[in-house]
Design a protein around this motif. Structure first.
Motif, PDB file in Angstrom:
ATOM      1  N   MET A  17       0.817  -1.214   0.000  1.00 55.12           N
ATOM      2  CA  MET A  17       0.000   0.000   0.000  1.00 55.12           C
ATOM      3  C   MET A  17       0.851   1.264   0.000  1.00 55.12           C
ATOM      4  SD  MET A  17      -2.872  -1.338  -0.261  1.00 55.12           S
ATOM      5  CE  MET A  17      -3.772   0.202  -0.294  1.00 55.12           C
ATOM      6  N   SER A  18       2.176   1.101   0.055  1.00 55.83           N
ATOM      7  CA  SER A  18       3.059   2.269   0.065  1.00 55.83           C
ATOM      8  C   SER A  18       3.273   2.848  -1.326  1.00 55.83           C
ATOM      9  CB  SER A  18       4.425   1.893   0.669  1.00 55.83           C
ATOM     10  OG  SER A  18       5.099   0.958  -0.151  1.00 55.83           O
ATOM     11  N   VAL A  19       2.866   2.135  -2.375  1.00 50.03           N
ATOM     12  CA  VAL A  19       3.043   2.662  -3.730  1.00 50.03           C
ATOM     13  C   VAL A  19       1.698   2.981  -4.376  1.00 50.03           C
ATOM     14  CG1 VAL A  19       5.296   1.673  -4.203  1.00 50.03           C
ATOM     15  CG2 VAL A  19       3.274   0.281  -4.591  1.00 50.03           C
ATOM     16  N   THR A  20       0.730   3.305  -3.543  1.00 55.65           N
ATOM     17  CA  THR A  20      -0.543   3.826  -4.037  1.00 55.65           C
ATOM     18  C   THR A  20      -0.696   5.243  -3.518  1.00 55.65           C
ATOM     19  OG1 THR A  20      -1.976   3.317  -2.140  1.00 55.65           O
ATOM     20  CG2 THR A  20      -1.473   1.503  -3.645  1.00 55.65           C
ATOM     21  N   ALA A  21      -1.705   5.926  -4.025  1.00 55.78           N
ATOM     22  CA  ALA A  21      -2.040   7.240  -3.476  1.00 55.78           C
ATOM     23  C   ALA A  21      -3.303   7.140  -2.637  1.00 55.78           C
ATOM     24  CB  ALA A  21      -2.226   8.257  -4.604  1.00 55.78           C
ATOM     25  N   LYS A  22      -3.545   5.942  -2.119  1.00 61.12           N
ATOM     26  CA  LYS A  22      -4.685   5.733  -1.244  1.00 61.12           C
ATOM     27  C   LYS A  22      -4.313   6.121   0.184  1.00 61.12           C
ATOM     28  CE  LYS A  22      -6.922   1.797  -1.776  1.00 61.12           C
ATOM     29  NZ  LYS A  22      -8.305   2.244  -2.013  1.00 61.12           N
ATOM     30  N   SER A  23      -5.318   6.323   1.001  1.00 66.10           N
ATOM     31  CA  SER A  23      -5.089   6.858   2.347  1.00 66.10           C
ATOM     32  C   SER A  23      -5.011   5.778   3.414  1.00 66.10           C
ATOM     33  CB  SER A  23      -6.212   7.843   2.694  1.00 66.10           C
ATOM     34  OG  SER A  23      -7.476   7.214   2.581  1.00 66.10           O
ATOM     35  N   ASP A  24      -4.858   4.514   3.007  1.00 70.23           N
ATOM     36  CA  ASP A  24      -4.856   3.418   3.981  1.00 70.23           C
ATOM     37  C   ASP A  24      -3.711   3.530   4.975  1.00 70.23           C
ATOM     38  OD1 ASP A  24      -6.901   1.130   2.841  1.00 70.23           O
ATOM     39  OD2 ASP A  24      -6.028   2.337   1.263  1.00 70.23           O
ATOM     40  N   LEU A  25      -2.504   3.817   4.473  1.00 74.10           N
ATOM     41  CA  LEU A  25      -1.346   3.861   5.373  1.00 74.10           C
ATOM     42  C   LEU A  25      -1.395   5.060   6.306  1.00 74.10           C
ATOM     43  CD1 LEU A  25       1.740   2.659   3.296  1.00 74.10           C
ATOM     44  CD2 LEU A  25       0.588   1.510   5.177  1.00 74.10           C
ATOM     45  N   SER A  26      -1.906   6.190   5.833  1.00 72.46           N
ATOM     46  CA  SER A  26      -2.009   7.346   6.728  1.00 72.46           C
ATOM     47  C   SER A  26      -3.010   7.067   7.844  1.00 72.46           C
ATOM     48  CB  SER A  26      -2.412   8.601   5.937  1.00 72.46           C
ATOM     49  OG  SER A  26      -3.576   8.381   5.174  1.00 72.46           O
ATOM     50  N   THR A  27      -4.078   6.361   7.513  1.00 71.63           N
ATOM     51  CA  THR A  27      -5.042   5.943   8.541  1.00 71.63           C
ATOM     52  C   THR A  27      -4.386   4.986   9.528  1.00 71.63           C
ATOM     53  OG1 THR A  27      -6.791   6.094   6.867  1.00 71.63           O
ATOM     54  CG2 THR A  27      -7.327   4.953   8.909  1.00 71.63           C
TER      55      THR A  27
END
Length: 707
Positions: free
Chosen positions: A229-239
């Motif tokens: 998930m570190s190479v997407t621009a999704k907000s999963d890791l920030s959550t």
């Protein structure tokens, strides 16, 4: 056969050779170089060389500087000390240097290798969801600056009403000819996640060194469901980062003596609560999982009769994060009429908060295939087994992209089976360490195990909710379970770390090696498989690395190399509805939404029920152009596409286009400029003669293209 083809794919084979070369260089330099500082420079050189040739160097450096700037500003405001602006970076360097101890180098090398894998493939791994909204943050502004961020501009799909904290934070990185700056920001969030996971294990295991830290950080990095998930621009890791900060604050609050720690300790309650609230500004699922671990903390504090202290620094942290979250939720409310959308829209509707036009309520997509309770139990057990060990099947398609993998399974089992023994080991190690050092302070024996008990309580709760979601949902995504993966790794990594420490004491040695003995051989095998799983899976399924170039500008030009098109000289604020295939249509310059955005999952199918309803929407959203791919519209097997073709033809026959432009060197790609006056009236309204003449020419042109 497909898996064999994947393994033998030329890009995949080259990637495997390069991964082997990376690991060999890292390990050889570790063997040859005894001095930690020189080794740090050697590894930095290897790391920077590989990300340079794969065109990720400049984004990595710039996004890293931006990440530490934000962290430093936040730290300075919380503690009212401008010197703290460099403290996050200094702490990062200190922990990084500590991970370069000789016995820890294999673990550290694996972490560096995982980072290299993600960075070297980052530019070709752009997924559908990232292109849909994460990498196009300026779409949310709609040409009206920050005011446009709060305006309902007609973007139909409910994903555009999701919490946009990540997009707002990364807006300054959305510049130039590359998406790399935004993507690399998620890489830095990933680095923060693995280091804070290590920090949690260090505190839990009373580790005055860096073994528990480094070991758990490595385990976290080896979970594909987190690292991919570190190479997407999704907000999963920030959550996930916010949830981890909350967990770490609770762990430190129980494990540290507040009379010794002072100001920093008393700020933990505010920082932790603020981080949990901040998670609501990134992802709708935080409503479930963040609320869950927050409730666990409240219950745990109540049971343990632990007093909660908060000082001015904690209040500032809580206020800042709460205000940011309120701003994000205010945006969602102003646009949609509800503070949180997604599957929660039905719940708010029952409370009297209806969705604004043009949105439609979204319901929880359950499993329609289950016909009886017995069949449901069989399906559920089968699904759990597939989720854990072999995520195959239509309903598991999005799990393999972010699967927990072998590490998650082993750590979950270790945490559950070794719980009682770990609690005893932690108490013994803490008391022993207190006699040797003042770094860990805990004078109450009962408090020594409370922190780990809280982690286990969270694990049980998250397991329960995860099982419920596997029962209720038909389509599940692997990233739904990131918190489960992370807590399992922290709990299991701590259990194994303290067990190694106890065994070392029993054997009379200072430190038992992580990769030593017969268990070390098993760990090496599991690590190798996990690295390979990470390299072979990804959120968009791309294989291999970004094509290497020895001479480059340090970044990947997505506008040129991925074919971003702007044949009519649009600016980025031109509003376009695309009757074309996703995600290719998102590569058009402008504020583009697809037909699937409008009518598909999380869209509003009623907007295309008839021509007048669609024209009403086009007028409301102030759409400037319809982009149409006739090859896409020629698909007669998809009912949704058939309806799109009918609607596009009706728009032509109704005279709703001022002009239709055929893309150069193409016979199928059309750019149709909307006649906004005509679109604003119903199709029954008679056409003037001049409009009739224009419409006949467009009809003839359209027929010729279809012949």
């Amino acid at each position: 056969m497909e898996f064999i083809k994947l393994l033998l794919n030329e890009e995949n084979v080259r990637m495997q050779y390069e991964i082997a070369a990376m690991l060999l260089l890292l390990m050889l330099s570790a063997i040859k170089e005894e001095n930690r500082k020189r080794l740090a420079f050697l590894w930095a050189g290897i790391f920077l060389f590989f990300i340079y040739i794969h065109r990720a160097l400049l984004p990595f450096v710039i996004s890293g500087a931006y990440f530490f700037l934000l962290a430093g500003i936040l730290d300075s405001i919380i503690f009212l000390d401008i010197k703290n602006i460099i403290r996050p970076f200094r702490l990062f360097c200190k922990r990084l240097y500590g991970m370069l101890q000789k016995s820890l180098l294999p673990c550290t090398a694996i972490i560096v290798l995982i980072l290299l894998i993600q960075l070297c493939r980052m530019n070709i791994c752009i997924d559908y969801d990232s292109l849909r909204y994460g990498l196009r943050s300026d779409v949310l502004l709609s040409g009206n600056g920050i005011r446009g961020f709060f305006e309902n501009t007609g973007l139909v799909n409910i994903v555009y009403t999701y919490p946009k904290g990540f997009e707002l934070i990364t807006l300054p990185l959305n510049f130039g000819h590359t998406y790399g700056y935004v993507l690399c920001f998620n890489i830095w969030i990933f680095i923060a996640v693995i280091m804070l996971a290590g920090e949690a294990a260090k505190v839990l295991g009373a580790d005055t060194g860096m073994r528990a830290f480094t070991f758990t950080a490595m385990l976290t990095a080896l979970v594909p469901g987190i690292s991919n998930m570190s190479v997407t621009a999704k907000s999963d890791l920030s959550t996930l980062l916010c949830q981890l900060v909350f967990i770490l604050c609770v762990v430190k609050y129980f494990s540290e003596n507040d009379t010794v720690q002072g100001t920093a300790h008393r700020a933990l309650s505010g920082i932790g609560a603020g981080a949990l609230i901040l998670s609501f500004s990134f992802k709708p699922t935080a409503v479930v999982f963040s609320s869950l671990i927050g409730l666990c903390a409240i219950l745990f504090f109540a049971v343990k009769k632990k007093h909660i202290y908060i000082n001015a620094a904690g209040v500032r942290a809580l206020l800042m994060m709460s205000v940011f979250t309120l701003i994000i939720m205010l945006r969602t409310f102003l646009i949609s009429g509800q503070p949180v959308t997604s599957v929660f829209s039905g719940l708010f509707a029952k409370l009297g908060m209806t969705l604004n036009y043009p949105f439609m309520e979204q319901n929880l997509a359950g499993n329609a295939a289950v016909e009886s309770f017995t069949e449901g139990i069989k399906f559920f057990l089968s699904r759990v087994l597939h989720f854990m060990f072999c995520p195959t099947g239509v309903d598991m398609e999005h799990v393999i992209m972010a699967w927990g993998g072998i590490i998650f399974i082993i750590m979950l089992i270790a945490a559950l089976l070794l719980r009682s023994r770990t609690l005893k080991n932690i108490k013994a190690l803490r008391l022993l360490n207190e006699l040797k050092t003042s770094e860990v302070s805990c004078t109450l024996e009962e408090g020594c195990v409370d922190a780990y008990s809280f982690i286990m309580m969270c694990l049980y709760a998250v397991i329960a909710v995860s099982l419920i979601s596997l029962w209720m949902l038909y389509q599940v995504d692997g990233n739904y379970f990131e918190l489960l993966y992370l807590i399992s790794v922290i709990a299991g990594g701590t259990a194994i770390s303290v067990q190694l420490s106890v065994e070392g004491l029993e054997l009379g040695i200072k430190e038992k090696r992580i990769f030593g003995g017969s268990s070390g051989i098993g760990l090496i095998a599991v690590t190798a498989v996990s690295v390979y799983l990470t390299a072979l899976t990804g959120w968009n399924g791309a294989v291999g690395f970004t094509p290497a170039k020895l001479v480059n500008r340090g970044y990947y030009n997505h506008e040129i190399e991925t074919g971003i098109k702007n044949p009519l000289g649009w600016d980025k604020h031109v509003r376009v509805a695309a009757f074309a295939k996703e995600p290719d249509c998102y590569r058009l310059k402008g504020r583009v939404e697809s037909y699937v955005d409008i009518t598909g999952s999380c869209g509003n199918i009623y907007l295309v029920k008839n021509l007048n309803m669609f024209k009403e929407y086009l007028s409301f959203a102030d759409i400037d152009y319809i982009y149409a791919d006739l090859d896409y519209l020629a698909n007669t097997e998809d009912s949704a596409v058939i309806r799109a073709a009918e609607l596009f033809r009706d728009l032509i026959y109704d005279g709703d286009f001022e002009e239709i432009v055929l893309e150069e060197n193409s016979s199928t790609l059309l750019y149709c400029r909307i006649d906004k006056e005509r679109v604003a009236v119903s199709w029954e309204t008679p056409m003037p003669e001049a409009l009739k003449e224009r419409t006949k020419k467009q009809e003839m042109f359209y027929r010729q293209l279809n012949e």
